[in-house]
Structures are given as C-alpha cells and as structure tokens.
Design a protein around this motif. Sequence first.
Motif, PDB file in Angstrom:
ATOM      1  N   ASP A 199       0.843  -1.186   0.000  1.00  0.00           N
ATOM      2  CA  ASP A 199       0.000   0.000   0.000  1.00  0.00           C
ATOM      3  C   ASP A 199       0.879   1.237   0.000  1.00  0.00           C
ATOM      4  OD1 ASP A 199      -2.194  -1.586   0.140  1.00  0.00           O
ATOM      5  OD2 ASP A 199      -2.491  -1.361   2.294  1.00  0.00           O
ATOM      6  N   SER A 266      -8.779  -0.721 -12.915  1.00  0.00           N
ATOM      7  CA  SER A 266      -9.024  -0.744 -11.480  1.00  0.00           C
ATOM      8  C   SER A 266     -10.521  -0.680 -11.215  1.00  0.00           C
ATOM      9  CB  SER A 266      -8.317   0.420 -10.775  1.00  0.00           C
ATOM     10  OG  SER A 266      -8.884   1.657 -11.147  1.00  0.00           O
ATOM     11  N   SER A 268     -13.075   0.248  -7.931  1.00  0.00           N
ATOM     12  CA  SER A 268     -13.239   0.748  -6.571  1.00  0.00           C
ATOM     13  C   SER A 268     -14.641   0.391  -6.098  1.00  0.00           C
ATOM     14  CB  SER A 268     -13.033   2.264  -6.514  1.00  0.00           C
ATOM     15  OG  SER A 268     -11.706   2.606  -6.878  1.00  0.00           O
ATOM     16  N   ALA A 270     -17.306   0.412  -2.657  1.00  0.00           N
ATOM     17  CA  ALA A 270     -17.620   0.876  -1.305  1.00  0.00           C
ATOM     18  C   ALA A 270     -19.042   0.476  -0.961  1.00  0.00           C
ATOM     19  CB  ALA A 270     -17.447   2.388  -1.197  1.00  0.00           C
ATOM     20  N   GLY A 296      -7.676  -2.779   0.905  1.00  0.00           N
ATOM     21  CA  GLY A 296      -8.768  -2.007   1.479  1.00  0.00           C
ATOM     22  C   GLY A 296      -9.197  -2.559   2.825  1.00  0.00           C
ATOM     23  N   GLN A 334     -14.418  -0.639   1.981  1.00  0.00           N
ATOM     24  CA  GLN A 334     -13.795   0.098   0.881  1.00  0.00           C
ATOM     25  C   GLN A 334     -12.678  -0.766   0.294  1.00  0.00           C
ATOM     26  OE1 GLN A 334     -12.923   3.624   3.407  1.00  0.00           O
ATOM     27  NE2 GLN A 334     -14.082   4.800   1.896  1.00  0.00           N
ATOM     28  N   VAL A 336     -10.173  -1.670  -3.316  1.00  0.00           N
ATOM     29  CA  VAL A 336      -9.642  -1.315  -4.629  1.00  0.00           C
ATOM     30  C   VAL A 336      -9.027  -2.564  -5.238  1.00  0.00           C
ATOM     31  CG1 VAL A 336      -7.981   0.081  -5.915  1.00  0.00           C
ATOM     32  CG2 VAL A 336      -9.215   1.085  -3.978  1.00  0.00           C
ATOM     33  N   THR A 344     -14.539  -4.980 -15.481  1.00  0.00           N
ATOM     34  CA  THR A 344     -14.782  -4.175 -14.284  1.00  0.00           C
ATOM     35  C   THR A 344     -16.246  -4.202 -13.864  1.00  0.00           C
ATOM     36  OG1 THR A 344     -15.000  -2.185 -15.659  1.00  0.00           O
ATOM     37  CG2 THR A 344     -12.822  -2.660 -14.757  1.00  0.00           C
TER      38      THR A 344
END
Length: 383
Positions: A199, A266, A268, A270, A296, A334, A336, A344
């Motif tokens: 990270d 990527s 993301s 949440a 995450g 959350q 990634v 995706t």
Amino acid sequence: MVVRSGGRQIPVVVLAGFLGSGKTTLLNHLLHRSGGSRIGAVVNDFGAIEIDAMAVAGALGDSTVSLGNGCLCCAVDSSELDVYLERLARPEARIDVVVIEASGLAEPQELVRMVLASEHPGIVYGGLVEVVDAAEFDDTRARHPEIDRHLALADLVVVNKVDRAPDAGRVLGLVRSLVDRAAVVPATHGRVDPEFLFDCRPAEERVGQLSFDDLHRDDHDDHDDHDEHDDHDEHDDHDEHDDHDEHDEHDEHAGHIGHLHSGYDSVSFASGRPLDPRRLIRFLDSRPEGLYRIKGYVDFGPYDAGNRYAVHAVGRFLRFYPEPWPAGAERLTQLVLIGTGLDTAALGAELEACVSDGAPHADEQGMWGVLRYVQGAAEDPAA
C-alpha cells in the motif's frame, strides 16, 4: 511491540529470481516510485564485492541491511534474520514495507519459511515476488529446472525484459502455465506499479525527509533515466546501457508520477452495509486471472462488530488483518482491485453480491473462511 502508525505490522516482501533477471533494477524502481512510502531493504549479494548492495544503499542510506558473500537462506537462521529486521523496524525509521532482495542463487522457499518463522512482533510476511528474464527464460529453465518449483511458490511473477524477447507472448503463456494462481505481470526495466506489492502511503501522511517522489516532481525524471542505466543487477548492468529509451521514460512519467496506472484497470468498491464473509471468500478464492492486487478494509458487521479487516492480496497471496475500528469512523467497506484485462462491471457486480442480506445475528462458523487467512495459523509456503 514495534508496529506501524495505526497499529499495523510492517509487511516483509521477498524478491527472488535467478542471476541477471532484474531484481535490483526492480527494487530501485520501487524506491523511486514508492508513492510516498518508506522502503527498507535487505540486500543479499553472492560474492565478496557487494555490487547490488552498493547500488541500493546509494538510494536508501541507513535503511539498507547488506548481507554479502553467501546466500541468506544458508548464512543465517530466522533468529538472525530478526536481528536485521529489528534495525529496519525501529519506530524512528518509520519504515512502511521491507523488501528482502535475495541473491540470484538463493532458495525462495527457505527465505519464505524464515520470514514466517520470525518471532519479531512488528513484521508480517507480505508475499513472494519472483522475477524472470523473458529473453533468457528458456536457457535459464534448461540450466536451472528448479525455476518451475520457484514459480509454483510465487504470489506475483514479474516477467521482465519483454522488450528483448522476440516471442514475449509465448514466454508469458509458458510462465502462466507454470504458476499456481499467481499473478503474472510483464515488465520492461523492472517497471511495475508499486501498488502491486504494498500500500502506497499518500505524501500528506509523511512527516520529515523528502521522498524520491518529491524530488522527481521537479526534474521530470531526468535523474531517474540516469539511475535506470546505473543499476548494477548481477551482470544485467551492461544490457541496461544498451537500451536507450529516455524518450519513452519521459513520455511515460513527465508531469505526473502515477502514469504507470495507465496500463491497468481498477475497480473501486464501497458499501455502507456489511459484507457476508462466506460470499466474500467465495469471490476471493475464485478471483480471475489478471487481477493482481486487492487492498482495502472490510466491515463484516455482526460477525465481528469490534474490528474492521484490512485485506491485502498480491496474486494468489491473501491475508486479512483485523484491527479495531478507529473512534468515530464510519463503518464502510472500501476495496480497490487492480489488474489488466478485467471485466470491471462484472467484478463490481460480484462484489455487490457479497453484501449481506442484513441478518442481525451471525452464525459462529461464518468467519471460518476469513480466519484461514489471518496471520497466526500454521502456514507452509509450499502448501
């Protein structure tokens, strides 16, 4: 107990590969593109003159531990390794990740065992990265058939020097057939996104000395081009001088440090609702080829109301790290996901399907799958 800010242990990544594969070049690239993170290095040369250690120490100074004239896996045991890691895990060093660069003749499995056997409370195993030379892969495999076993152990494989291999596609396909669910990443000059390994800490979280990233913002990588050619990578330095790609380097990085991301997809995700641990484990155990990195925090709701679970996945390597929720923090999941050739939309839908149906109570067996990947259980890198 020596831990990072926020109570997290320092991950130790093992970087292995045969002579000339490009390990030192890759490590120096990580140092120059660390995303604000502080990297400590254990450099293990084979030979009385420690060329690799000198190349890295020039960048890191006292954040380097050098072990020359022998293979780390034969020269020390896990307790001795702890002594070296202690130097890098001092709180005043503020190290975020440690990379052990093995000599080209080291045995990766033994290095992994040593890290897993460490009794240092402030560090945790962070995965095995194997570097191979695409242009020399067939010859290396003929001379060192044990490379097949090394690849089967790896969590991430970097197929370096693809620009020099006339049949890079065939080599990539062959390497993918030899790994066990590890991510396989093609690279030139060892340039891989540091986010695949650890990270990256935002610059605003740093206190104290400038990082390489800060210095590079103003010079548009002029010095980085020079450094790329000066890496002494176990007989790889002569070849590095033969490739003149200063213009490519400028095109890739000029004006913005994060352009390595341009070649990757990527996702993301949440959610304000907890995830169901069984569903998430099914998703993680079947993650697709090309999904190199997951990071995450996960909220499992009533399954563990006191903790959130940091997740760290590199290739096939997966770990969860339970930690108390920060006071006043919003309870969110959350995540990634980073990779190449990803669908995706499909991945987003699969993660959405992991959201809990809202059952107020948790059954006692629900977290068993997650706990398999929590540090502390008996682990065998050859398993």
